[in-house]
Design an enzyme around this catalytic site. Structure first.
Site, mmCIF file in Angstrom:
data_model
loop_
_atom_site.group_PDB
_atom_site.id
_atom_site.type_symbol
_atom_site.label_atom_id
_atom_site.label_comp_id
_atom_site.label_asym_id
_atom_site.label_seq_id
_atom_site.Cartn_x
_atom_site.Cartn_y
_atom_site.Cartn_z
ATOM 1 N N ARG A 1 45.508 41.401 36.293
ATOM 2 C CA ARG A 1 45.532 41.218 37.755
ATOM 3 C C ARG A 1 44.810 39.918 38.144
ATOM 4 O O ARG A 1 45.454 38.925 38.466
ATOM 5 C CB ARG A 1 44.883 42.436 38.440
ATOM 6 C CG ARG A 1 45.152 42.508 39.938
ATOM 7 C CD ARG A 1 44.310 41.598 40.799
ATOM 8 N NE ARG A 1 42.868 41.837 40.672
ATOM 9 C CZ ARG A 1 41.951 41.038 41.201
ATOM 10 N NH1 ARG A 1 42.302 39.959 41.891
ATOM 11 N NH2 ARG A 1 40.659 41.288 41.028
ATOM 12 N N HIS B 1 31.137 41.031 38.770
ATOM 13 C CA HIS B 1 32.461 40.420 38.658
ATOM 14 C C HIS B 1 32.252 38.913 38.806
ATOM 15 O O HIS B 1 32.334 38.365 39.908
ATOM 16 C CB HIS B 1 33.348 40.994 39.778
ATOM 17 C CG HIS B 1 34.736 40.445 39.831
ATOM 18 N ND1 HIS B 1 35.851 41.176 39.489
ATOM 19 C CD2 HIS B 1 35.211 39.237 40.216
ATOM 20 C CE1 HIS B 1 36.941 40.451 39.661
ATOM 21 N NE2 HIS B 1 36.577 39.255 40.104
ATOM 22 N N CYS C 1 41.021 32.402 41.531
ATOM 23 C CA CYS C 1 41.358 33.017 42.816
ATOM 24 C C CYS C 1 42.212 32.032 43.606
ATOM 25 O O CYS C 1 41.835 30.882 43.779
ATOM 26 C CB CYS C 1 40.101 33.384 43.597
ATOM 27 S SG CYS C 1 40.508 34.053 45.221
ATOM 28 N N ASN D 1 37.683 34.919 35.529
ATOM 29 C CA ASN D 1 36.515 35.750 35.252
ATOM 30 C C ASN D 1 35.934 35.374 33.901
ATOM 31 O O ASN D 1 36.626 34.834 33.047
ATOM 32 C CB ASN D 1 36.916 37.233 35.123
ATOM 33 C CG ASN D 1 37.204 37.873 36.450
ATOM 34 O OD1 ASN D 1 38.313 38.290 36.706
ATOM 35 N ND2 ASN D 1 36.205 37.980 37.292
HETATM 36 P P1 HMG Z 1 49.139 39.276 57.049
HETATM 37 O O1 HMG Z 1 50.104 38.154 57.115
HETATM 38 O O2 HMG Z 1 47.981 39.250 57.992
HETATM 39 O O3 HMG Z 1 49.838 40.693 57.160
HETATM 40 O O4 HMG Z 1 48.613 39.365 55.543
HETATM 41 P P2 HMG Z 1 50.849 41.279 58.184
HETATM 42 O O5 HMG Z 1 50.517 42.733 58.274
HETATM 43 O O6 HMG Z 1 50.911 40.445 59.432
HETATM 44 O O7 HMG Z 1 52.267 41.128 57.430
HETATM 45 C C1 HMG Z 1 52.853 39.880 57.134
HETATM 46 C C2 HMG Z 1 53.949 40.075 56.095
HETATM 47 O O8 HMG Z 1 53.371 40.553 54.861
HETATM 48 C C3 HMG Z 1 54.998 41.103 56.497
HETATM 49 O O9 HMG Z 1 56.211 40.737 55.867
HETATM 50 C C4 HMG Z 1 54.486 42.367 55.849
HETATM 51 O O10 HMG Z 1 55.487 43.305 55.590
HETATM 52 C C5 HMG Z 1 53.937 41.842 54.539
HETATM 53 P P3 HMG Z 1 57.353 39.872 56.636
HETATM 54 O O11 HMG Z 1 57.676 40.695 57.837
HETATM 55 O O12 HMG Z 1 56.709 38.548 56.985
HETATM 56 O O13 HMG Z 1 58.427 39.764 55.616
HETATM 57 N N1 HMG Z 1 52.867 42.677 53.995
HETATM 58 C C6 HMG Z 1 52.899 43.243 52.768
HETATM 59 N N2 HMG Z 1 53.825 43.194 51.783
HETATM 60 C C7 HMG Z 1 53.552 43.871 50.653
HETATM 61 N N3 HMG Z 1 52.420 44.581 50.473
HETATM 62 C C8 HMG Z 1 51.482 44.650 51.432
HETATM 63 C C9 HMG Z 1 51.710 43.958 52.650
HETATM 64 N N4 HMG Z 1 51.005 43.817 53.782
HETATM 65 C C10 HMG Z 1 51.727 43.054 54.583
HETATM 66 N N5 HMG Z 1 50.360 45.340 51.234
HETATM 67 C C11 HMG Z 1 47.661 40.476 53.669
HETATM 68 C C12 HMG Z 1 47.578 40.231 55.165
HETATM 69 C C13 HMG Z 1 46.348 41.103 53.219
HETATM 70 C C14 HMG Z 1 48.818 41.395 53.362
HETATM 71 C C15 HMG Z 1 47.886 39.110 52.951
HETATM 72 O O14 HMG Z 1 46.949 38.176 53.416
HETATM 73 C C16 HMG Z 1 47.782 39.206 51.456
HETATM 74 O O15 HMG Z 1 48.548 39.895 50.807
HETATM 75 N N6 HMG Z 1 46.835 38.472 50.858
HETATM 76 C C17 HMG Z 1 46.680 38.431 49.408
HETATM 77 C C18 HMG Z 1 45.291 38.729 49.082
HETATM 78 C C19 HMG Z 1 45.102 38.699 47.570
HETATM 79 O O16 HMG Z 1 45.800 39.372 46.828
HETATM 80 N N7 HMG Z 1 44.119 37.873 47.123
HETATM 81 C C20 HMG Z 1 43.778 37.801 45.739
HETATM 82 C C21 HMG Z 1 43.088 39.060 45.292
HETATM 83 S S1 HMG Z 1 41.402 39.161 45.852
HETATM 84 C C22 HMG Z 1 40.508 38.410 44.586
HETATM 85 O O17 HMG Z 1 41.081 37.872 43.673
HETATM 86 C C23 HMG Z 1 39.005 38.522 44.621
HETATM 87 C C24 HMG Z 1 38.467 39.553 43.616
HETATM 88 O O18 HMG Z 1 38.894 39.247 42.307
HETATM 89 C C25 HMG Z 1 36.933 39.572 43.669
HETATM 90 C C26 HMG Z 1 36.327 38.166 43.531
HETATM 91 O O19 HMG Z 1 36.570 37.495 42.525
HETATM 92 O O20 HMG Z 1 35.625 37.811 44.458
HETATM 93 C C27 HMG Z 1 38.950 40.966 43.942
HETATM 94 MG MG MG Z 2 37.980 37.818 41.006
#
Ligand code: HMG
Ligand code: MG
Length: 302
Positions: free
Chosen positions: A13, A205, A238, A247
């Site tokens: 992931r 993490h 990220c 990581n």
């Molecule tokens: P948004 O644009 O505010 O959401 O995104 P929305 O509700 O307005 O929807 C916009 C579009 O996204 C729509 O589709 C929704 O259907 C779709 P459209 O009508 O434009 O075709 N949508 C989704 N589709 C699939 N699954 C969903 C979903 N939700 C909405 N769940 C949202 C908000 C959070 C969805 C977006 O910003 C997003 O997906 N961001 C990705 C975040 C991410 O994955 N980041 C990386 C992981 S975090 C990380 O790596 C940190 C971590 O490792 C810890 C660390 O290292 O610090 C965990």
């Molecule tokens: Mg991370």
């Protein structure tokens, strides 16, 4: 220091979400199978986020279904909102992770909402998860620094960690998203957060951008923390933290722990084989010191 450590494997992931070359569903399943075969019993398999935001994680439902027969393993998936929760449940997820940040700018960049709004989104997820018997892990990003705001006050991390804990997350994983932390800061942070969330419920993490992750983990272990998130091959980074690398590498963690007399149950030869396969798929050699050293040794026939 020699109490058991739990390793949560992030490669499929956190690793693959930030690799330029997408890896197919079948290859992601094979990677997870190989990691489990190497002895890892907790592997984050994917995320139910917007496919526009993170195209690399498209197909996470199939990936999860493909490995769900490992009922003795924890197989968490990321869920940002109720839409993601529903998709995770349709795919049979028993363990999900919500993710918040200690920095407003990062929250906005990563999940397009403020920290407070993200908590409002998580509340119904946690309520539904409780009713459905689904366990929820909570991440806090940017705990030791933010790509947009720089320094982050430990109290900001304490506050959000406490909120996630009170909402019912069973474990809080502290993300040094951009890998800028140093051991004294990691130690100070763990001390501060453990005043609100019990130390056994905290995970480290740490991304390894500045090469400090192992030292930071060691400092955290000295404070009593015993859960480590790591990514095989040091994969990834990220997408919302430009320049941040993956990581801490699982093989580096395993090498360090085994050297300390802490048994991990991980077979290094099998782990390295899994890393080398995925490294071939993404077209670059593993970045970790341990994988580099072991591959060089193998090439030299030693
Ligand atoms: P948004 O644009 O505010 O959401 O995104 P929305 O509700 O307005 O929807 C916009 C579009 O996204 C729509 O589709 C929704 O259907 C779709 P459209 O009508 O434009 O075709 N949508 C989704 N589709 C699939 N699954 C969903 C979903 N939700 C909405 N769940 C949202 C908000 C959070 C969805 C977006 O910003 C997003 O997906 N961001 C990705 C975040 C991410 O994955 N980041 C990386 C992981 S975090 C990380 O790596 C940190 C971590 O490792 C810890 C660390 O290292 O610090 C965990
Ligand atoms: Mg991370």
């Amino acid at each position: 220091m020699r109490e058991a450590v739990r390793i949560i494997e992030m490669g499929p992931r956190d690793g693959l979400q930030n690799e330029k070359t997408p890896v197919s569903v079948a290859d992601r399943i094979a990677f997870i199978e190989a990691l489990i075969g190497a002895g890892l019993n907790a592997v984050e398999v994917g995320s139910f986020v917007s496919p526009k935001a993170i195209p690399q994680m498209v197909g996470s439902a199939e990936v999860l279904r493909g490995v769900s027969h490992h009922t003795d393993c924890d197989l968490p998936v990321l869920v940002p909102n109720e839409k993601g929760y529903e998709a995770s449940q349709a795919a049979g997820a028993k363990l999900i992770a919500v993710f918040a940040a200690a920095s407003e700018s990062f929250s906005r960049a990563n999940i397009n909402c403020s920290i407070a709004e993200s908590i409002d989104r998580f509340k119904p997820i946690l309520a539904r998860a409780r009713a459905d018997g689904v366990r929820v892990r909570g991440y806090v990003s940017t705990v030791l620094g933010c790509p947009y705001e720089g320094e982050i006050r430990p109290q900001a991390v304490v506050d959000i960690a406490r909120v996630l804990w009170d909402l019912g997350c069973y474990e809080i994983s502290l993300g040094d998203t951009i890998g800028v932390g140093t051991p004294a800061k990691a130690r100070q942070l763990l001390r501060a957060v453990s005043s609100e969330v019990p130390m056994p419920k905290l995970a480290m993490h740490f991304h390894d951008t500045y090469g400090q992750a192992l030292a930071n983990l060691y400092a955290g272990m000295e404070e009593g923390c015993r859960v480590i998130d790591s990514a095989a091959g040091g994969l990834g980074g990220c997408p919302y933290a430009p320049g941040a690398t993956g990581n801490v590498a699982t093989e580096d963690v395993v090498y360090m722990l085994e050297g300390m007399g802490i048994s991990t149950g991980v077979d290094m030869t099998k782990l390295l084989a899994a890393i080398n396969v995925v490294s071939g798929l993404i077209g670059r050699p593993p970045v970790s010191r341990v994988a580099t050293a072991l591959n060089a040794k193998a090439r030299a026939g030693k």
